[in-house]
Design a protein around this motif. Structure first.
Motif, short mmCIF file in Angstrom:
data_model
loop_
_atom_site.label_atom_id
_atom_site.label_comp_id
_atom_site.label_asym_id
_atom_site.label_seq_id
_atom_site.Cartn_x
_atom_site.Cartn_y
_atom_site.Cartn_z
N GLY A 1 -8.03 11.21 5.62
CA GLY A 1 -9.30 10.52 5.81
C GLY A 1 -9.80 9.80 4.58
O GLY A 1 -10.69 8.99 4.65
N ILE A 2 -9.23 10.12 3.40
CA ILE A 2 -9.67 9.44 2.18
C ILE A 2 -8.47 8.81 1.49
O ILE A 2 -8.22 7.63 1.60
CB ILE A 2 -10.41 10.41 1.24
CG1 ILE A 2 -11.61 11.02 1.98
CG2 ILE A 2 -10.90 9.67 0.00
CD1 ILE A 2 -12.26 12.15 1.26
N GLY A 3 -7.68 9.66 0.79
CA GLY A 3 -6.56 9.13 0.02
C GLY A 3 -5.43 8.62 0.91
O GLY A 3 -4.63 7.81 0.47
N ASP A 4 -5.37 9.10 2.15
CA ASP A 4 -4.25 8.67 2.98
C ASP A 4 -4.42 7.23 3.47
O ASP A 4 -3.65 6.75 4.28
CB ASP A 4 -4.01 9.63 4.15
CG ASP A 4 -5.12 9.59 5.19
OD1 ASP A 4 -6.14 8.94 4.94
OD2 ASP A 4 -4.95 10.21 6.26
N VAL A 5 -5.43 6.54 2.95
CA VAL A 5 -5.60 5.12 3.23
C VAL A 5 -4.36 4.35 2.76
O VAL A 5 -4.05 3.29 3.29
CB VAL A 5 -6.89 4.59 2.56
CG1 VAL A 5 -6.75 4.59 1.05
CG2 VAL A 5 -7.21 3.19 3.03
N ILE A 6 -3.63 4.92 1.78
CA ILE A 6 -2.42 4.26 1.29
C ILE A 6 -1.37 4.10 2.38
O ILE A 6 -0.49 3.27 2.29
CB ILE A 6 -1.79 5.02 0.10
CG1 ILE A 6 -1.53 6.47 0.49
CG2 ILE A 6 -2.64 4.92 -1.14
CD1 ILE A 6 -0.60 7.19 -0.45
N THR A 7 -1.47 4.92 3.45
CA THR A 7 -0.49 4.79 4.54
C THR A 7 -0.94 3.75 5.55
O THR A 7 -0.25 3.51 6.53
CB THR A 7 -0.31 6.13 5.27
OG1 THR A 7 -1.56 6.47 5.90
CG2 THR A 7 0.10 7.23 4.33
N LYS A 8 -2.12 3.19 5.33
CA LYS A 8 -2.68 2.30 6.35
C LYS A 8 -2.67 0.85 5.91
O LYS A 8 -2.52 0.55 4.73
CB LYS A 8 -4.11 2.74 6.67
CG LYS A 8 -4.10 4.13 7.30
CD LYS A 8 -5.48 4.65 7.59
CE LYS A 8 -5.35 6.05 8.16
NZ LYS A 8 -6.39 6.94 7.68
N ASP A 9 -2.86 -0.04 6.88
CA ASP A 9 -2.83 -1.47 6.60
C ASP A 9 -3.88 -1.87 5.58
O ASP A 9 -3.67 -2.77 4.78
CB ASP A 9 -3.06 -2.26 7.89
CG ASP A 9 -1.85 -2.17 8.81
OD1 ASP A 9 -0.80 -1.74 8.31
OD2 ASP A 9 -1.97 -2.51 9.99
N GLU A 10 -5.03 -1.18 5.62
CA GLU A 10 -6.13 -1.53 4.72
C GLU A 10 -5.63 -1.62 3.28
O GLU A 10 -6.01 -2.53 2.53
CB GLU A 10 -7.24 -0.48 4.81
CG GLU A 10 -8.45 -0.84 3.97
CD GLU A 10 -9.48 0.28 3.92
OE1 GLU A 10 -9.37 1.24 4.71
OE2 GLU A 10 -10.39 0.19 3.08
N PHE A 11 -4.76 -0.66 2.89
CA PHE A 11 -4.21 -0.71 1.54
C PHE A 11 -2.94 -1.56 1.50
O PHE A 11 -2.77 -2.41 0.62
CB PHE A 11 -3.91 0.70 1.03
CG PHE A 11 -3.14 0.70 -0.27
CD1 PHE A 11 -3.80 0.41 -1.46
CD2 PHE A 11 -1.78 0.95 -0.31
CE1 PHE A 11 -3.11 0.39 -2.66
CE2 PHE A 11 -1.09 0.93 -1.50
CZ PHE A 11 -1.75 0.65 -2.68
N GLN A 12 -2.06 -1.33 2.47
CA GLN A 12 -0.73 -1.94 2.39
C GLN A 12 -0.79 -3.46 2.45
O GLN A 12 0.00 -4.13 1.80
CB GLN A 12 0.16 -1.36 3.50
CG GLN A 12 0.27 0.16 3.35
CD GLN A 12 1.37 0.77 4.19
OE1 GLN A 12 1.93 0.11 5.06
NE2 GLN A 12 1.67 2.03 3.95
#
Lengths: 200, 176, 309
Positions: free
Chosen positions: B117-128
């Motif tokens: 819910g926080i750091g796992d944003v790296i797995t999502k499009d928002e970061f990628q």
């Protein structure tokens, strides 16, 4: 001597590990961002607790008192490692979701607590019922916290959208402080309910 | 029975050996399954990054593997790195695909311990999406040409640092 | 809480002050600030304030079940103070949830007025800030239009992001910002009333504003020092939030320490933190330290000798 049925049911209500004994707070606070994570964690704890309770009550008379703690830790750690590897191999999705929290079951006080408080003094049958009751209690509690946080923090329950697309998630509940606030409010409600029911 | 030191040590030793044996046994069963699945997933990802890939070469640099991909005609089409970044919850393992022109064409997080819910944003499009399209010649530093994700500064910042490092390795060894 | 028989040790001093009279004085002090907010931001601002106050009072009435809507007036003060920290026109439900959280979680979970650890209005704001940051911070600050009561809202960056507003504008309040924080003039008028009525002590606002000014000097000289004091929520926080009797220390030295602490945390967040403004969290953090500060600064009893270790 309490009946076998009481042995099972106490973990769900009167001695609910999360809401009554306040054990295992770390996973309760850390992984309950969604209902599914809470449920998965609860089931994993249930599995490890069942195995460790069985083994510890079976060998309870063989282990010298002074080294019982390290012995329990060894047994619990072995089951947790095995669970971790089995989940990784056969249920990779759940393993991916729970991530680092599976190894952390080793330091979950519920398992150590039941070993120390129950399994080492009771026979295997009672220990199994105790583990099942406590495990189900944890699963229900963690799922409940997860449902509340997911509902308000993401607008869904078990991934199904409940609040509609116009809902704007309350980020607070998805973030770590939200775990403390949700747990605090639930604990308060629990104490209130138990007081009303006349159970201390 | 008196609880002698010897008996305590022996008990712990026996329990330790049995537990070790249990873990080894389970590991023996699950390790091949896990490894096979990991490899299958990686190859699927690799084909996703470079659909025209025909064969690849593996080279190890440091502790990281680099897969040099070539198409059916034998032309070099890009590199996929199996790399490691430092996140908030320990190491993040990820695959980074870089085309022959030095552009990042894909990124896949294979395992991580970031906070759900926080750091796992790296797995999502928002970061990628912020990373894909960057070139080896870009500076790839937080705040210059790409931003960290607010609330997940350590996770996304760790990824950016690592990507910069991997890009340097790729630029030096595989691109000309 | 009404007790039939109050038993306490001497001295017994009868004061004409009641909770209600103090709260009414605070409302009076906030009047120029509220007036200025409507003058600058139009009827949207008025709507925000009305929603916050009514929801706060309703929540309090429901929780206390004492049948009195205005009660001791503290809920109205909390609601109005919460509105003062919000942008001119957040969605109505954000304002309402802020008030419910402020009264319910900020105050009554701890046992009601007098027992809360944290300033309720700031608890409400902090929850809104963390939960719906896009509605209460960031690009929500609208440009003030004096007399433009129904003018369209045009958003504009906060002076704490741009650092280019003129000191005159900051003093009058013709800059973007939360409802109650832009106009230093109105805040000072309100504060003078509170000083005159003896409800606030100079030490908390003095320490707070003083240290913000001094630390501001290091950020770019005299004008920057003044800028840090006038821009953002320092004056609102120092006069109306930090001075809350329940959540600030009672000893004179403690008050000064409390004020200095608020200012230092505020400036630390402004200069080094990820957020442009730090008044809310500065005061909340010091609220948490209040019992400790009180304990540390207890005056010596007459005749007390230091115990030897």
């Amino acid at each position: 001597m309490s009946t076998l049925a009481q042995e099972f049911s106490k973990g769900i209500f009167k001695e609910n590990p999360t809401f009554r004994l306040l054990l295992g707070m770390c996973p309760t606070l850390a992984i309950t961002t969604t209902a599914f994570f809470g449920f998965g964690m609860g089931v994993s704890v249930l599995a490890v607790l069942l195995c460790s309770n069985i083994v510890i009550s079976a060998v309870r008379n063989l282990i010298p008192d002074k080294v019982r703690m390290p012995a329990y830790i060894l047994i619990i750690a072995a089951f947790v490692s095995a669970t971790d590897m089995l989940l990784n191999a056969y249920v990779p999705d759940l393993h991916k979701a729970l991530g680092i929290f599976i190894p952390l079951i080793v330091v979950n006080c519920i398992i150590m607590g039941r070993a120390e408080a129950f399994a080492r003094k009771n026979n295997v049958v009672r220990s199994i019922l105790d583990a099942l009751g406590m495990g189900v209690g944890v699963t229900i509690s963690l799922t409940l916290v997860g449902i509340i946080r997911e509902l308000f923090g993401a607008g869904s329950i078990f991934g199904f959208n409940i609040m509609g697309s116009a809902y704007e998630p309350m980020m607070l509940l998805a973030s770590p402080p939200g775990a403390f606030i949700t747990l605090g409010i639930l604990l308060g409600l629990c104490n209130f309910a138990f007081k009303r029911l006349g159970i201390e | 029975m008196r609880e002698s030191g010897l008996r305590m040590a022996l008990t712990l030793l026996i329990i330790g050996v049995i537990c070790g044996g249990l873990i080894a046994a389970v590991n023996g069963v699950t390790a091949p399954v896990i490894e096979e699945r990991t490899m299958v997933q990686f190859l699927e990802a690799l084909e996703g990054f470079f659909p025209e890939v025909d064969s690849y070469d593996v080279s190890e640099i440091g502790n990281e593997s680099f897969y040099t991909c070539t198409d059916a005609a034998g032309n070099f089409i890009g590199v996929v790195a199996q790399a490691k970044a430092d996140g908030y919850g320990g190491a993040i393992f990820y695959d980074l695909a870089v085309s022959d022109s030095g552009d990042i064409v894909g990124i896949r997080i294979s395992s991580h311990g970031e906070t759900p819910g926080i750091g796992d944003v790296i797995t999502k499009d928002e970061f990628q999406d912020r990373v894909i399209g960057l070139n080896v010649a870009d500076s790839i530093s937080a705040g210059v040409d790409v931003d960290t994700v607010s609330g997940a500064t350590i996770s996304s910042g760790g990824m950016l640092d690592s990507i910069r490092r991997v890009m340097d390795i790729i630029g030096e060894n595989f691109l000309n | 809480m009404e007790r039939k028989l109050v038993v306490s040790s001497s001295p017994h001093i009868k004061s004409p002050e009641t909770i209600q009279s103090i709260m009414v004085d605070v409302l009076v002090a906030l009047f120029p600030v509220a007036l200025m907010a409507v003058f600058l931001f139009g009827f949207r601002a008025l709507a925000t304030m009305v929603i916050a106050v009514i929801v706060a009072m309703a929540t309090e009435a429901i929780i206390l079940r004492n049948g009195s809507f205005f009660g001791d007036g503290s809920a109205a003060v909390t609601g109005l103070l919460l509105a003062m920290t919000l942008p001119p026109s957040p969605p109505w439900w954000v304002v309402a949830i802020g008030s419910i959280v402020a009264i319910g979680i900020g105050k009554h979970i701890y046992g009601g007025l007098g027992n809360n650890i944290f300033n309720p209005a700031l608890v409400g704001r902090a929850v809104l800030f963390v939960s719906w940051g896009t509605h209460v911070a960031g690009s929500v600050w609208t440009r003030p239009v004096p007399f433009g009561f129904t003018a369209d809202a045009i958003t504009q960056a906060s002076p704490l992001v741009t650092y280019n507003a003129s000191l005159g504008d900051l003093f009058m309040g013709t800059v973007s910002g939360a409802l109650g924080e832009t106009s230093a003039l109105a805040l000072i008028i309100g504060a003078i009333w509170l000083f005159y009525r003896g409800h606030i002590d100079w030490r908390i606002p003095g320490g707070f504003i003083g240290i913000v000014f001094i630390l501001g000097l290091f950020d770019g000289g005299f004008s920057m020092g003044l800028y840090h004091v006038l821009a953002g929520g320092v004056l609102l926080g120092a006069f109306f939030m930090a001075t809350d009797m329940v959540t600030s220390p009672v000893t004179p030295a403690g008050k000064l320490i409390f004020g200095l602490g608020c200012g230092i945390v505020t400036m630390a967040i402004r200069l080094f933190g990820g957020m442009p403004e730090g008044v809310t969290f500065g005061i909340l953090l010091m609220n948490g330290l209040t019992p400790l500060i009180d304990n540390m600064t207890l005056p010596k009893k007459f005749g007390e000798v230091k115990k030897s270790a």
